[in-house]
Design a protein around this motif. Structure first.
Motif, PDB file in Angstrom:
ATOM      1  N   TYR A   1      27.035 -22.407 -15.463  1.00 30.26           N
ATOM      2  CA  TYR A   1      26.474 -22.447 -13.864  1.00 30.26           C
ATOM      3  C   TYR A   1      25.468 -20.834 -14.126  1.00 30.26           C
ATOM      4  O   TYR A   1      25.039 -20.709 -13.319  1.00 30.26           O
ATOM      5  CB  TYR A   1      28.131 -22.151 -13.106  1.00 30.26           C
ATOM      6  CG  TYR A   1      28.435 -23.493 -13.185  1.00 30.26           C
ATOM      7  CD1 TYR A   1      27.906 -24.363 -12.139  1.00 30.26           C
ATOM      8  CD2 TYR A   1      30.023 -23.976 -12.696  1.00 30.26           C
ATOM      9  CE1 TYR A   1      28.135 -25.710 -12.205  1.00 30.26           C
ATOM     10  CE2 TYR A   1      30.266 -24.946 -12.267  1.00 30.26           C
ATOM     11  CZ  TYR A   1      29.392 -25.920 -11.994  1.00 30.26           C
ATOM     12  OH  TYR A   1      30.286 -27.129 -12.147  1.00 30.26           O
ATOM     13  N   CYS A   2      26.958 -20.178 -14.547  1.00 31.20           N
ATOM     14  CA  CYS A   2      25.998 -18.575 -14.170  1.00 31.20           C
ATOM     15  C   CYS A   2      25.005 -17.858 -15.888  1.00 31.20           C
ATOM     16  O   CYS A   2      25.223 -18.641 -17.024  1.00 31.20           O
ATOM     17  CB  CYS A   2      26.794 -17.871 -13.224  1.00 31.20           C
ATOM     18  SG  CYS A   2      27.364 -16.733 -14.067  1.00 31.20           S
ATOM     19  N   ALA A   3      24.783 -16.810 -14.905  1.00 34.45           N
ATOM     20  CA  ALA A   3      24.354 -16.178 -16.537  1.00 34.45           C
ATOM     21  C   ALA A   3      25.324 -15.431 -16.932  1.00 34.45           C
ATOM     22  O   ALA A   3      25.153 -14.974 -18.452  1.00 34.45           O
ATOM     23  CB  ALA A   3      23.362 -14.998 -15.588  1.00 34.45           C
ATOM     24  N   GLY A   4      26.722 -15.708 -17.142  1.00 37.06           N
ATOM     25  CA  GLY A   4      27.334 -14.762 -17.088  1.00 37.06           C
ATOM     26  C   GLY A   4      28.225 -15.691 -18.846  1.00 37.06           C
ATOM     27  O   GLY A   4      27.923 -14.787 -19.529  1.00 37.06           O
ATOM     28  N   GLY A   5      27.598 -16.605 -18.894  1.00 33.46           N
ATOM     29  CA  GLY A   5      28.454 -17.208 -20.604  1.00 33.46           C
ATOM     30  C   GLY A   5      29.584 -17.419 -20.929  1.00 33.46           C
ATOM     31  O   GLY A   5      29.780 -17.600 -22.141  1.00 33.46           O
TER      32      GLY A   5
ATOM     33  N   LEU B   1      38.366 -17.658 -16.261  1.00 30.51           N
ATOM     34  CA  LEU B   1      37.071 -18.944 -15.512  1.00 30.51           C
ATOM     35  C   LEU B   1      36.924 -18.402 -14.164  1.00 30.51           C
ATOM     36  O   LEU B   1      38.221 -17.983 -13.166  1.00 30.51           O
ATOM     37  CB  LEU B   1      37.334 -19.642 -15.464  1.00 30.51           C
ATOM     38  CG  LEU B   1      37.314 -20.940 -17.274  1.00 30.51           C
ATOM     39  CD1 LEU B   1      37.402 -22.056 -17.142  1.00 30.51           C
ATOM     40  CD2 LEU B   1      35.608 -20.380 -17.878  1.00 30.51           C
ATOM     41  N   CYS B   2      36.249 -17.782 -13.120  1.00 31.60           N
ATOM     42  CA  CYS B   2      35.795 -17.716 -11.883  1.00 31.60           C
ATOM     43  C   CYS B   2      35.971 -18.942 -11.588  1.00 31.60           C
ATOM     44  O   CYS B   2      36.274 -20.575 -12.173  1.00 31.60           O
ATOM     45  CB  CYS B   2      34.396 -16.848 -11.644  1.00 31.60           C
ATOM     46  SG  CYS B   2      32.799 -18.280 -11.823  1.00 31.60           S
ATOM     47  N   PRO B   3      36.550 -19.338  -9.672  1.00 30.57           N
ATOM     48  CA  PRO B   3      36.939 -20.170  -9.785  1.00 30.57           C
ATOM     49  C   PRO B   3      35.421 -21.693  -9.307  1.00 30.57           C
ATOM     50  O   PRO B   3      35.577 -22.665  -9.697  1.00 30.57           O
ATOM     51  CB  PRO B   3      36.738 -19.810  -8.067  1.00 30.57           C
ATOM     52  CG  PRO B   3      37.011 -18.547  -7.656  1.00 30.57           C
ATOM     53  CD  PRO B   3      36.531 -17.969  -9.099  1.00 30.57           C
TER      54      PRO B   3
END
Ligand code: SF4
Length: 199
Positions: A53-57, A85-87
């Motif tokens: 989903y995002c650039a966090g990886g 993990l975020c939601p």
């Protein structure tokens, strides 16, 4: 009724002991032990993955049984998220499986795209295409675009660059894959290279 201090402790101690006995008995669902065959992750294999989903990886662990995804959770050994993990990442499971709103059973996500798709110029609909055809078309378009836009010199200087193509990687590519992509792009003369996640 008069309750002495000693009587109070005796009564509350007896009540606590009775409560604990109940919790530890098979009457209590809170501590009832399920048979191993009921455990969600029994007989599953773990595969590591990276959140898309995002650039966090953030790293994830995917539990698979007989080729079917059973569960996705954060990878405690991953240096980025250490199991969290975020939601949004925690809902990754729904990319493949969702809960049927009517039956509450887990079902395959009907909206999941499992084949390459193409939308032709002027068309409003996407159509499926084979992997072989998709790769061949992409290769042909890259070659045509590079040939049409390649710049050898600017202001008397050799530049050998291709302003008509940009490359954007995704978070599920690892460092080695990104290295190869970057190498190939540089060999084409592409300078607009970036990645959604710098994993
Ligand atoms: S779990 Fe959340 S923070 Fe981590 S990569 Fe996915 S979307 Fe980004």
């Amino acid at each position: 009724m008069d309750l002495t201090r000693r009587g109070f402790f005796t009564a509350t101690g007896a009540a606590f002991a009775a409560s604990m006995a109940f919790e530890l008995s098979s009457q209590s669902s809170a501590l009832a032990v399920e048979p191993a065959s009921d455990w969600k992750l029994v007989n599953t294999e773990e595969r590591t993955n990276v959140c898309c989903y995002c650039a966090g990886g953030c790293g994830s662990l995917c539990s698979v049984r007989d080729g079917e995804l059973i569960n996705v959770e954060g990878d405690p050994d991953h240096p980025v998220n250490k199991g969290g993990l975020c939601p949004k990442g925690a809902s990754m499971f729904q990319l493949r499986n969702i809960v049927d709103p009517k039956t509450r059973e887990v079902m395959k996500n009907p909206g999941r795209v499992t084949k390459p798709m193409v939308r032709r110029p002027g068309a409003s609909e996407w159509e499926p295409i084979t992997w072989d055809d998709a790769v061949a078309e992409i290769a042909r378009k890259v070659k045509e675009t590079r040939d049409a836009t390649f710049v050898e010199t600017e202001d008397g200087l050799t530049v050998n660059w291709t302003p008509g193509i940009a490359s954007l990687g995704g978070s599920q590519q690892n460092s080695e894959e990104e290295y190869l992509i970057t190498k190939m792009m540089r060999s084409l003369g592409v300078v607009a290279i970036d990645n959604q996640a710098r994993v």
